[in-house]
Write an enzyme that holds these catalytic residues in place. Structure first.
Site, mmCIF file in Angstrom:
data_model
loop_
_atom_site.group_PDB
_atom_site.id
_atom_site.type_symbol
_atom_site.label_atom_id
_atom_site.label_comp_id
_atom_site.label_asym_id
_atom_site.label_seq_id
_atom_site.Cartn_x
_atom_site.Cartn_y
_atom_site.Cartn_z
ATOM 1 N N HIS A 84 0.786 -1.389 0.037
ATOM 2 C CA HIS A 84 0.064 0.064 -0.072
ATOM 3 C C HIS A 84 0.885 1.125 0.048
ATOM 4 O O HIS A 84 0.292 2.361 -0.208
ATOM 5 C CB HIS A 84 -1.173 -0.057 1.137
ATOM 6 N N ASP A 103 0.230 -7.569 1.294
ATOM 7 C CA ASP A 103 0.624 -6.190 1.635
ATOM 8 C C ASP A 103 2.260 -5.946 1.727
ATOM 9 O O ASP A 103 2.744 -5.516 2.404
ATOM 10 C CB ASP A 103 -0.049 -5.620 2.942
ATOM 11 N N SER A 146 4.665 2.811 7.656
ATOM 12 C CA SER A 146 4.236 1.620 6.906
ATOM 13 C C SER A 146 5.180 1.135 5.878
ATOM 14 O O SER A 146 5.950 2.265 5.345
ATOM 15 C CB SER A 146 3.009 1.963 6.035
#
Lengths: 944, 357
Positions: free
Chosen positions: A93, A124, A206
């Site tokens: 992402h 992911d 992230s």
């Protein structure tokens, strides 16, 4: 000599004194050093050493961390470099809004260009490659199976885009839980078997690394649990385990868009508590291997399966197409098989999902809440921290930034691929290595025919002839032939799988010959798949897929010696392939050839061919156990005393509350007979309170009683010999005491999964002044305020342990500190809990008002004293004196208009209302001691 | 011979004895030792940490409704000067009470505010038998990411210091104005010190944000593992100026960048805000910034940091390259203009380099 020794005493004495002084210096040098640096404060060098070590480890890790931006500089996520030529890991992402190109900032202060290599949207994960160096600082990958709850870890990255100087932000904490599961957003971004940490993970972290205390990567951070505070860390972050990523790494290098595995069967607990198959697809490989409805699953992919969640967790770490061991039991008999895993999505499905541009919110713009925020934000998050799919933010298309040449040179677009260029480079590598190993040259001047003399299993002589058009085996009086041109014709039925029962031995041999003599370019469609185990091996092989006509094959190349170890022929969908194993290579008649060829079909060995002498043994041992060592069963790094505490914390589920209040919380076993202490909440307003113990047992609980004064409730489950906290043996803590909070916050743990552990210190011992909205909790008693983020749904009723595992308190509810409207992390001390529990058990409910204070029956009044305050028009009108009556008691002591009454006795009064409330405790006739503010000075007055 | 051997043995024993069983290692484990050290460090600074109580003032400002509760301040010398976070004084209270560590209360005056560093300076009357212990400060250049960082406040009933423990997350944040920690930082300790394991003040905890300049910017990050402290060096410099009673504002230069990411952008003038010191001084589009105050500038972030460091009213030395010629400038910085000045038809027409969002 002896004469010399006796005489010069002064030399020996001097030596002695000198040695003594030197020794003292050595002993106290560290102290002196401390003193010089720290201005007479002493810190144990033991601590300083540990601190220095931590600083050094973080310094070692920092250069490997990447700040990832979109090509025009917008956005922001993190990543970590894992090879010296610049391959780096991050989240899918994070790269999704970047396209094929990204800009990466590193701690050396430089910005590097990077290209997308491969993506795993379901899991992911993404692989990218930075350019500009061949000696990038890289982070080692740990074995994440060795990670335990309680391990110290640190996250590094670029939360909130704070790294404007390109130095990563570091946050430090522990592993709160292992093998956690976070539901996907749709079917993407599923976090299975992940780590949970209380190291702060915020938007922007992230894709960044989670390191152990040796600066090795144990995971990639990517999700958090959020709730009432919007998108800021509340101490619950999730990281994809690095071992899962290692499973996918070969696939990611292949430049493909990779998919996760599915078994073709689902499992559930049966009545007896065993994990059994409750649904299975008949065309799945598991079915073909014999798995049936009702079979009990024992082991899968080398790991024990003790719950359906465990199965889900294991499956979530595996790529589509892998073949892994499965052990199951039916009627007391154990079966060990190897199953091929198919994909979660169809290829087209996966591509659709990616195209649907589930726009992940840009990390630079959080929407967190401020204490006392005027506007009421309705937090529509699913509470599980999945990045919310948003509408595309802009109406007009962004002018794309120019793609740097180096990226363009390393990118090739192709349907189904993230970056076909890397598929080509890996394909080239594998075949170049194979050609060098086997002495192959493509194309051969004239595609040579192979004539292989061999002995079968039954010692019969066999001749295998392979050429560019056909394949044939003659063994004894039997001959089998297979003609490529007829069999590979596009019309008509599919190719014959000769000999019968072999699954296609001849076409398989044909393909082997074709690949070896004509090379990948002339073969047909050939692409690099990635890395996968072979026949249950522990090591991974390079896998290449080839398609010619209707025949698809998979070739497995040994990564150490580059031999072609196996070829699988997939002729029909939904049926077993023919597996050809090629072993014990040596030079035979001028060619590098296996001396043993084994053909498997289904669960049987179809035939073996031994070439040359001596007779080689078949050592294709299908390792159905996964070959994995049973890793130590110890789940946690804590001392024994802390470790046993986990079994005393329970998970409680009750009524669904209103206004979005969660219906789950935690509880403490406080007697061997099953008394459970928890927070009094609306979740308990039901007849059906369920408690799940640490071992997974689900029990029904009844409410024994509640103490509304302490906000505590007592439940009971049936049974005996439960592990429990002895409230008489609790401990008392001071500010600075290290604590561990055990609770089921966010309901992360289900079934027999252990509750979460968070680490912190006692912030202060104080009285509770807290509430929510207009409500104020009636408990104003002794409270521990903590610096750990325990103010989260599900944490109430959890355990507060001291460093030695003793119970210090019970975690409180989601309340705000009334004094500054921030969410408060607090726990009620054991001593108070004991009083409450005893009261409830003896049938009394105590409601404590302000201890020791009673309202006066005839209280003093301002009127009597001659004091008039300003009109009380505001909610919190400061108590200014408006006027003082002539000749009154107040006038006599010099109280004046415009004085601001600040203290009554030693209690601060910040409003007229508070002042009047204070006065109600003071009886008429006593002296009223006031402190007033007059022209920036405090004046103390006693009014009689 | 025997005496010689005996003396030698004695000497060896004396030399070896300090190495065996250091008396400070009588603590069983590192955890226990660190726990004690946290407390000792806090005890060292606690006498300098004061509790501030305010009476009256606004109910709300900048969209935030204020609680009633106490906040924290730090005594910095024995003259009665106390520094705190500007956040605590946004509400413009009628009166400020300082409660010292010994429990005694004093009235305080607000002297001045540093809007750039989010600080306020208060003064109480010193003298008499009032004990005003100043803390020991730690220099920023010795601070390392990964070292212990403990936040201290004094906001809970009972007047005991409240502490939160974490590490230094980064040493150069918010354009150089802050050090960052993952210790819990919130209104519970805004205005209080961030100390190291020796109890020395590394900085003063304040809410800060990379976006937005208001005194409450960054409040939403409380207890998120992202907290900021104004480094001691900057703190003490600011205080010296605030003592004179004048408010301080961050210096505004007016060089405009259109780049979305200043870490990736070159330090090249892409425009000057109208009426700004940069424009008035004659900086032109295309000028490449070479150095500011003698410090080499490589990227746009370097420029922004160099300006962020300075206050309005100060002169900044800039060297630019224009048409291959080096040109020096000395420009006086002004306070940041109100945002309205940059709005045109409701949309920001330009982004100031000091106003990166």
């Amino acid at each position: 000599m002896s004469r010399n020794m006796c005489r010069p005493h002064w030399i020996t004495i001097g030596l002695l004194i000198w040695t003594f002084l030197a020794a003292c210096l050595i002993a106290f040098l560290p102290a002196i050093a401390d003193t010089v640096i720290a201005d007479t404060i002493e810190v144990d060098p033991f601590i300083l050493q540990a601190e220095s070590q931590r600083i050094a480890v973080m310094q070692k890790a920092a250069p490997t961390v990447v700040a990832i931006f979109e090509p025009d500089g917008k956005g922001g996520g993190s990543g970590v470099v894992i090879s010296p030529d610049g391959f780096a890991l991050t989240n899918y992402h994070v790269v999704q809004p970047c396209g094929k190109s990204m800009k990466c900032g590193m701690a050396d202060g430089r910005i590097y260009d990077a290209v997308l290599v491969g993506i795993d949207p379901t899991g992911d994960v993404a692989l990218i490659k930075l350019f500009g160096r061949d000696d990038f600082p890289l982070a080692k990958l740990a074995d994440s199976d060795l990670v335990r709850v309680g391990d110290a870890v640190f996250a590094m990255g670029n939360p909130f885009l704070l790294s404007t100087d390109l130095q990563p932000t570091i946050s430090w904490g522990i592993i709160s839980g292992t093998h956690r599961y976070q539901f996907p957003a749709g079917t993407l971004l599923e976090y299975a078997d992940c780590f949970q940490t209380d190291a702060a993970v915020n938007p922007g972290n992230s894709g960044g690394p989670l390191f152990n205390d040796r600066a090795e990567v144990i995971g990639i951070n990517g999700r958090c649990s959020f709730e009432k505070r919007g998108r800021v860390s509340v101490g619950v972050g999730y990281a994809i385990s690095i071992n899962q990523i290692k499973n996918f790494l070969g696939y990611l290098h292949s430049g493909r868009i990779v998919d996760h595995a599915t078994l073709g069967a689902t499992v559930a607990f049966d009545a007896g508590g065993w994990v059994t198959v409750d649904d299975i697809l008949e065309d799945s490989d598991a079915y073909r291997r014999g798995l049936r409805y009702g079979d009990e699953i024992v082991r899968f992919a080398g790991r024990t399966v003790d719950s359906p969640n465990a199965m889900k967790n294991i499956l979530g770490t595996l790529p589509k197409g892998w073949r892994v061991p499965l052990s199951f039991r039916r009627e007391g008999k154990r079966h060990d098989v190897l199953v091929r895993l198919s994909g979660v999505h169809r290829q087209s499905e996966l591509l659709e999902k990616i195209k649907a541009k589930q726009g992940m919110p840009s990390p630079g713009r959080p929407m967190p809440k401020r204490p006392g925020d005027d506007k009421k934000h309705d937090e529509k998050d699913d509470g599980k921290g999945a990045p919310r799919p948003e509408k595309p933010p802009e109406n007009k298309p962004r002018v794309p930034a120019e793609i740097p040449k180096i990226v363009q040179d390393n990118f090739q677009k192709k349907h189904g691929y993230a970056n076909y260029y890397f598929n080509l480079t890996n394909r080239k590598r594998v075949f170049a290595d194979w050609a060098a190993r086997a002495g192959l040259k493509w194309p051969e001047a004239a595609a040579k025919a192979w004539k292989i003399e061999a002995r079968t299993r039954s010692e019969k002589q066999a001749t295998i002839t392979l050429d560019s058009k056909s394949a044939a085996i003659r063994a004894g009086d039997k001959t089998f032939e297979w003609n490529a041109s007829t069999e590979l014709a596009t019309e008509g039925p599919g190719p014959a799988l000769t000999p019968p029962g072999s699954g296609g031995l001849l076409p398989a041999l044909y393909l082997w010959h074709r690949l070896a003599t004509q090379g990948p370019d002339a073969f047909g469609e050939v692409y690099y798949v990635g890395t996968a185990p072979l026949a249950g091996s522990r090591e991974l092989f390079d896998v290449v897929a080839g398609l010619t006509g209707d025949l698809e094959c998979r070739c497995y190349f040994d990564r150490k010696n580059h031999d072609l170890a196996a070829l699988e022929l997939f002729a029909e969908e939904g049926s077993d392939p023919c597996e050809l194993y090629l072993q014990n290579y040596r030079k035979t008649a001028g060619r590098w050839m296996p001396s043993l060829i084994t053909a498997h079909y289904g669960d049987e060995v179809f035939e073996t061919f031994s070439i040359g002498s001596p007779q080689a043994k078949n050592n294709v041992v299908k390792d159905n156990n996964g070959g994995r060592l049973n890793v130590s069963q110890s789940r946690r790094r804590f001392s024994g005393a802390v470790d046993v505490a986990f079994a005393k914390v329970v998970k409680i589920r009750g009524a669904g509350g209103f206004r979005g209040m969660e219906d789950y919380q935690s509880g403490l076993l406080i007697s061997p007979d099953g008394h459970v202490l928890t927070a009094l909440s609306s979740a308990l307003d039901t007849d059906e309170i369920n408690i799940t113990l640490d071992d997974g047992r689900l029990m029904s609980a009844t409410l024994v009683g509640a103490d509304p004064g302490l906000d505590v409730a007592l439940l009971k489950i049936e049974g005996k010999d439960f592990p429990f906290f002895d409230l008489t043996k609790g401990s008392k803590l001071e500010p600075g005491s290290r604590v561990l909070a055990l609770s089921n916050l966010f309901g992360v743990a289900v079934g027999n999964e252990p509750v979460s552990a968070q680490r912190g210190v006692v912030s202060v011992n104080t009285r509770l002044v807290a509430g929510r909205g207009v409500f104020e909790t009636p408990y104003h008693g002794p409270t521990y305020v903590l610096d750990a983020s325990t103010n989260n749904p599900g944490a109430a009723g959890g355990a507060l342990l001291d460093r030695e595992g003793r119970l210090a308190g019970m975690l409180g509810k989601e309340l705000q500190n009334k004094l500054n409207r921030t969410w408060l992390n607090y726990a009620i001390p054991t001593a108070e809990l004991k009083k409450s529990a005893d009261s409830i058990l003896s049938g009394r409910f105590t409601v404590e008002s302000r201890p020791g204070r009673k309202k006066a029956s005839k209280p003093i009044t301002l009127e009597q004293l001659g004091i008039a305050l300003v009109p009380n028009v505001l909610y919190r009108t400061p108590p200014y004196v408006d006027s003082v009556r002539n000749g009154s008691a107040a006038a006599k002591v010099g109280l004046r208009a415009d004085d601001l009454i600040v203290l009554v006795g030693d209690r601060l009064v910040q409003s007229c209302r508070e002042l009047e409330d204070e006065l109600s405790y003071i009886p008429v006739g006593s002296v009223l001691y006031l402190t007033v503010m007059r022209e920036h000075e405090l004046v103390e007055i006693g009014v009689e | 011979m025997r005496l010689e051997v005996l003396l030698f043995l004695v000497a060896v024993c004396v030399a070896a004895s300090p190495c065996a069983g250091d008396v400070r290692k009588d603590i069983a484990s590192l955890d226990a030792a660190e726990e004690k050290a946290f407390r000792a460090a806090v005890a060292r600074v606690a006498p300098s940490v004061v509790r501030l109580e305010t009476v009256g003032g606004l109910e709300r400002a900048e969209g935030v409704v204020f609680g009633n509760g106490p906040t924290t301040g730090l005594i910095i010398d024995d003259q009665g000067y106390i520094v705190s976070s500007g956040f605590n004084f946004l509400r413009k209270p009628d009166s400020i009470l300082v409660q010292l560590a010994d429990g005694s209360r004093k009235a305080a005056r607000l002297l001045a505010t540093d809007h750039s560093r989010k600080l306020v300076l208060l003064k109480i009357e010193s003298g008499g038998n009032t004990v005003l212990p100043a803390p020991v400060f730690a220099e920023r250049k010795n601070i390392r990411p990964g070292q212990w960082a403990i936040g201290v406040g004094r906001t809970f009933p009972g007047n005991h210091p409240n502490i939160s423990v974490g590490i230094v997350s980064a040493v150069n944040r918010i354009w150089g104005k802050a050090i960052q920690t993952d210790a819990a930082v919130s209104p519970n300790n805004y205005g209080g010190p961030l100390i190291d394991i020796y109890g020395r003040v590394m900085g003063l905890l304040v809410p800060m944000s990379p976006e937005g300049e208001g005194q409450t910017a960054g409040l939403e990050l409380y207890d998120s593992g992202i907290g900021f402290a104004v480094p001691s060096d900057d703190l003490l410099r600011s205080i010296e100026r605030l003592k004179k009673g004048d408010d301080l504002f961050g210096g505004f230069l007016g060089i405009v960048s259109k780049q979305p990411n200043l870490s990736m952008a070159e330090a090249v003038v892409e425009g000057c805000a109208p009426g700004s010191p940069a424009q008035k001084a004659g900086l032109k589009t295309g000028d490449r910034i070479l150095s500011v105050d003698g410090r080499k500038i490589d990227r746009a972030t370097d420029l922004r940091e160099a300006v962020a460091r300075r206050y309005a009213g100060e002169k900044i030395k800039i060297e630019v390259l224009r048409n291959d010629q080096k040109m020096p400038f000395e420009i006086e910085l002004v306070p940041p203009p109100a945002p309205a000045k940059l709005l045109k038809k409701g949309r920001l027409i330009q982004k100031r380099i000091e106003d990166q969002e």
